[in-house]
Design an enzyme around this catalytic site. Sequence first.
Site, mmCIF file in Angstrom:
data_model
loop_
_atom_site.group_PDB
_atom_site.id
_atom_site.type_symbol
_atom_site.label_atom_id
_atom_site.label_comp_id
_atom_site.label_asym_id
_atom_site.label_seq_id
_atom_site.Cartn_x
_atom_site.Cartn_y
_atom_site.Cartn_z
ATOM 1 N N GLY A 1 0.846 -1.202 0.000
ATOM 2 C CA GLY A 1 0.000 0.000 0.000
ATOM 3 C C GLY A 1 0.877 1.247 0.000
ATOM 4 O O GLY A 1 0.518 2.285 0.552
ATOM 5 N N GLN B 1 -1.536 7.582 0.981
ATOM 6 C CA GLN B 1 -1.175 8.803 1.720
ATOM 7 C C GLN B 1 -0.019 8.552 2.681
ATOM 8 O O GLN B 1 0.962 9.293 2.705
ATOM 9 C CB GLN B 1 -2.393 9.343 2.487
ATOM 10 N N ASP C 1 -1.358 -7.217 -5.728
ATOM 11 C CA ASP C 1 -2.710 -7.196 -5.163
ATOM 12 C C ASP C 1 -2.614 -8.073 -3.920
ATOM 13 O O ASP C 1 -2.372 -9.281 -4.024
ATOM 14 C CB ASP C 1 -3.717 -7.773 -6.168
ATOM 15 N N ILE C 2 -2.784 -7.484 -2.767
ATOM 16 C CA ILE C 2 -2.551 -8.205 -1.513
ATOM 17 C C ILE C 2 -3.518 -9.383 -1.323
ATOM 18 O O ILE C 2 -3.254 -10.281 -0.511
ATOM 19 C CB ILE C 2 -2.584 -7.230 -0.300
ATOM 20 N N TYR D 1 -15.459 -0.094 8.303
ATOM 21 C CA TYR D 1 -14.036 0.182 8.519
ATOM 22 C C TYR D 1 -13.671 -0.002 9.993
ATOM 23 O O TYR D 1 -12.695 -0.692 10.324
ATOM 24 C CB TYR D 1 -13.782 1.621 8.056
ATOM 25 N N LYS E 1 -11.190 -2.713 11.719
ATOM 26 C CA LYS E 1 -10.018 -2.331 12.515
ATOM 27 C C LYS E 1 -10.081 -2.984 13.897
ATOM 28 O O LYS E 1 -9.059 -3.430 14.434
ATOM 29 C CB LYS E 1 -9.924 -0.807 12.651
#
Length: 317
Positions: free
Chosen positions: A10, A14, A54-55, A144, A148
């Site tokens: 990734g 950001q 692609d993980i 999300y 997590k």
Amino acid sequence: MNKDTVLIIGASGQIGTDLTMNLRAIYGDAHVVASDIKSAAPEVMETGPFEQLDIMDEARLHEIVDKHKVTQIYLLAALLSATAEKNIELGWNLNMRSLSHVLDLARVGKIKKVYWPSSIAVFGPSTPSINTPQYTVMEPNTVYGISKQAGERWCEYYNQKFGIDVRSIRYPGLISWKAQPGGGTTDYAVHIFHEALKSGKYESFLSEKTTLPMMYMPDAIRATLELMEAPAEKIKIRSSYNVAGTSFSPEEIAAEVKKHIPHFEMTYKSDERQAIADSWPQSINDNLAREHWDWKHEYDLATMVEDMMQNLKKQYK
Ligand code: NAD
Ligand code: AKB
């Protein structure tokens, strides 16, 4: 020089854009392999190895780890809060499978150390929202946040059952100038700078008083590196550490931006991201990170805005 070889998954995002360059400065360019499903910023592509990955493709992950004799993985690939709400299945599958693929590599002894970021999204509407403690009620109500929270449980489980050296931070919303954010609820706090410089105005998708925990990227990178470099016995939390930078609302950051661009105007029109923001804490207690591995943030709102402006003004010249 450190003999480890690091794989960042990734690396085009950001955090990856900044983190890759910082890790290359520590480990040497050839020892930091950037990877992503899409290509990365020119400085990442041009300074060291890059592998398309692609993980979800576990065999390809093993191939890259073997090829480069990787010893550490920083797993950054994920769908962030706003994007995951729009694609529940992909959000859950990507965020969970990517982690299990990496933790299983560590379990079979192929890698020694794993970094995986969690988020303030692990907290939910029933969590105390001011000075949120490390251990508290956690009932996230986003895909999300649920991913997590499950990820944190898996990290702790793999540490306790298999002795895996996995480390993690619950990042607040991150602000940076090198790369654009990738589909989160806190993205407004990056967009505001670009729009202020381009057009002198910005419409915030969160309401003026929505206070959220935030952090400037240099602090987030330093926290990550300090956590990863700390002796293992200092890392007493193997789910994920609370860390705090600063907290502010859209109207507070707008006032700070106006100090640099006096004609700047902010308007407000909440969208579906408002509900996500409303479910998250306003400020974070990070006493345990400070105690265990000496964490301390540097940037507050004013110094962060000053630095963002300096760097972005050069870009927009
Ligand atoms: P980002 O969206 O900017 O970057 C994610 C990267 O993952 C992208 O470059 C994307 O191309 C890549 N990716 C997506 N699917 C992939 C796949 N199948 N295989 C390989 N790569 C794939 O995200 P970011 O902001 O850099 O966040 C990195 C991590 O930090 C994520 O786990 C995120 O949840 C966490 N985090 C970020 C913030 C923040 O404010 N940026 C805050 C808290 C936690
Ligand atoms: C998001 O808004 O989704 C991220 C985060 C706080 O995890 N920036």
